[in-house]
Design a protein around this motif. Structure first.
Motif, PDB file in Angstrom:
ATOM      1  N   LEU A   1       0.957  -1.211   0.039  1.00 14.35           N
ATOM      2  CA  LEU A   1       0.000   0.194   0.073  1.00 14.35           C
ATOM      3  C   LEU A   1       0.727   1.379   0.110  1.00 14.35           C
ATOM      4  O   LEU A   1       0.282   2.246  -0.744  1.00 14.35           O
ATOM      5  N   ALA A   2       2.060   1.317   0.532  1.00 15.08           N
ATOM      6  CA  ALA A   2       2.703   2.313   0.704  1.00 15.08           C
ATOM      7  C   ALA A   2       3.647   2.338  -0.875  1.00 15.08           C
ATOM      8  O   ALA A   2       3.505   3.642  -1.199  1.00 15.08           O
ATOM      9  N   TRP A   3       3.852   1.646  -1.328  1.00  9.47           N
ATOM     10  CA  TRP A   3       4.397   1.699  -2.750  1.00  9.47           C
ATOM     11  C   TRP A   3       3.221   2.136  -3.655  1.00  9.47           C
ATOM     12  O   TRP A   3       3.528   3.238  -4.557  1.00  9.47           O
TER      13      TRP A   3
ATOM     14  N   LEU B   1       8.589   4.766   3.296  1.00  8.19           N
ATOM     15  CA  LEU B   1       7.830   3.948   4.188  1.00  8.19           C
ATOM     16  C   LEU B   1       7.810   2.312   3.399  1.00  8.19           C
ATOM     17  O   LEU B   1       8.054   1.546   4.460  1.00  8.19           O
ATOM     18  N   ALA B   2       7.668   2.302   2.231  1.00 11.71           N
ATOM     19  CA  ALA B   2       7.482   0.995   1.609  1.00 11.71           C
ATOM     20  C   ALA B   2       9.074   0.312   1.874  1.00 11.71           C
ATOM     21  O   ALA B   2       9.094  -1.022   2.193  1.00 11.71           O
ATOM     22  N   THR B   3      10.019   0.992   1.812  1.00 10.77           N
ATOM     23  CA  THR B   3      11.458   0.568   1.966  1.00 10.77           C
ATOM     24  C   THR B   3      11.528   0.099   3.451  1.00 10.77           C
ATOM     25  O   THR B   3      11.910  -1.248   3.602  1.00 10.77           O
ATOM     26  N   HIS B   4      10.987   0.813   4.265  1.00 11.14           N
ATOM     27  CA  HIS B   4      11.222   0.378   5.549  1.00 11.14           C
ATOM     28  C   HIS B   4      10.362  -0.693   5.945  1.00 11.14           C
ATOM     29  O   HIS B   4      10.911  -1.774   6.800  1.00 11.14           O
ATOM     30  N   LEU B   5       8.988  -0.736   5.522  1.00 10.81           N
ATOM     31  CA  LEU B   5       8.346  -2.152   5.737  1.00 10.81           C
ATOM     32  C   LEU B   5       8.951  -3.427   5.047  1.00 10.81           C
ATOM     33  O   LEU B   5       8.900  -4.226   5.509  1.00 10.81           O
TER      34      LEU B   5
ATOM     35  N   TRP C   1       9.460  -4.739  -3.335  1.00 14.48           N
ATOM     36  CA  TRP C   1      10.905  -4.507  -3.453  1.00 14.48           C
ATOM     37  C   TRP C   1      11.416  -4.426  -4.986  1.00 14.48           C
ATOM     38  O   TRP C   1      12.255  -3.615  -5.518  1.00 14.48           O
ATOM     39  N   THR C   2      11.173  -5.643  -5.669  1.00 15.55           N
ATOM     40  CA  THR C   2      11.444  -5.786  -6.983  1.00 15.55           C
ATOM     41  C   THR C   2      11.012  -4.631  -7.638  1.00 15.55           C
ATOM     42  O   THR C   2      11.779  -4.162  -8.425  1.00 15.55           O
ATOM     43  N   ALA C   3       9.811  -4.430  -7.673  1.00 14.02           N
ATOM     44  CA  ALA C   3       9.098  -3.175  -8.344  1.00 14.02           C
ATOM     45  C   ALA C   3       9.899  -1.952  -8.049  1.00 14.02           C
ATOM     46  O   ALA C   3      10.142  -1.240  -9.071  1.00 14.02           O
TER      47      ALA C   3
ATOM     48  N   ILE D   1       9.532   0.455 -11.238  1.00 20.07           N
ATOM     49  CA  ILE D   1       7.920   0.037 -11.756  1.00 20.07           C
ATOM     50  C   ILE D   1       7.248   1.014 -10.764  1.00 20.07           C
ATOM     51  O   ILE D   1       7.221   0.887  -9.483  1.00 20.07           O
ATOM     52  N   THR D   2       6.288   1.908 -11.244  1.00 17.99           N
ATOM     53  CA  THR D   2       5.208   2.737 -10.554  1.00 17.99           C
ATOM     54  C   THR D   2       3.812   1.903 -10.502  1.00 17.99           C
ATOM     55  O   THR D   2       3.713   1.248 -11.563  1.00 17.99           O
TER      56      THR D   2
END
Length: 297
Positions: A252-254, A261-265, A283-285, A290-291
């Motif tokens: 959801l953060a991504w 936040l996505a990286t931290h999670l 993480w791969t995206a 990739i958005t």
């Protein structure tokens, strides 16, 4: 503070190297990343109380000392004293030593550069301000017990589907939760879809259609829905749903464009020692730039 050092490489890149070197368990650790010709050449990981390990190191390379605090108070006197001590040790290595920067790396993604004049926060490079990011990092912290697969019947999952939608709606409306879904249900793929589709969807388009189809909106997600989902998922951290709650929130953060936040999670999910295919997919995206689909319109 010496901008020459961390200017050679983004702090996020240096922090990622340190986090991987520490096997994603960084709380209360200090990472010394040495850089030569714009590339990291060595990483030393040690606890805060092993600061003597710095004394005597006299590399000619540039060094970034990354402090990963084990508390959530970035204004604490203790954290400032630790940063000041590490900075003094680093700068007392002699005239032949290379530049030295001391940086707080909260959650591996939120950076505060230390100087004798105070803190310098790294600019906010995504859609989430630092204050909100700090709150989410704190909310998603906690112990992750070992999760064991649990069998759920079709009836159980159908009931859980309704419970999760009710819980998310209660969170969105600011009401006390009327139901609490059973622990372990986040492991089910159908519940994953229920939570994510509700969060990224809109009124009238927030559930799977026939044969499990869903056409995501081509507009930015509703921040109130995303925040409601964050609140619900953060409350599941600390029980057997932890790794799945982190994975869902990472996605959801991504989707929302909150890369830090996505990286931290993702780091938090990896730190559990349990597998989250969803966090790995995110993480791969991110590493391949990739958005989410709505950002492409």
């Amino acid at each position: 503070m010496n901008n020459v050092t961390h200017g050679l490489m983004p702090l996020a890149t240096l922090a990622h190297i340190a986090v991987e070197s520490a096997n994603y368990k960084t709380d209360g650790k200090l990472a010394l990343v040495e850089i030569e010709e714009g590339k990291p050449v060595d990483v030393l990981i040690l606890p805060f109380d092993h600061l003597p390990g710095i004394v005597g190191r006299n590399p000619r390379s540039s060094t970034v000392a990354l402090l990963f605090p084990d508390s959530h108070d970035l204004e604490s006197t203790t954290l400032r004293e630790q940063a000041e001590l590490i900075d003094q040790i680093g700068r007392s290595r002699g005239t032949d030593a290379g530049p030295w920067d001391t940086v707080v790396a909260y959650g591996g993604v939120r950076f505060r550069i230390y100087s004798s004049h105070g803190w310098l926060d790294e600019p906010e490079l995504d859609g989430m301000n630092n204050e909100v990011l700090d709150r989410h990092i704190a909310a998603f912290s906690g112990f992750a017990p070992k999760a064991f697969p649990r069998p759920f019947s079709v009836h159980d999952l159908e009931e859980a589907h309704h419970q999760w939608r009710a819980l998310l709606t209660d969170s969105l409306e600011g009401r006390p939760p009327m139901v609490t879904p059973e622990r372990g249900t986040l492991e089910a793929g159908s519940i994953r879809d229920t939570v994510i589709v509700w969060a990224v969807g809109q009124d009238g388009n927030d559930t799977l259609g026939p044969r499990g189809t869903f056409i995501p909106p081509t507009t930015p997600p509703d921040p109130d829905r995303i925040n409601a989902a964050f609140t619900v998922l953060a409350n599941r951290v600390g029980n057997t749903d932890t790794v799945h709650a982190l994975g869902y929130a990472c996605y959801l953060a991504w989707w929302s464009g909150y890369d830090r936040l996505a990286t931290h999670l993702y780091y938090r999910a990896r730190a559990t020692g349990q597998r989250s295919r969803l966090a790995k997919l995110v993480w791969t995206a991110m590493t391949q730039n990739i958005t989410p689909p709505w950002m492409r319109f």
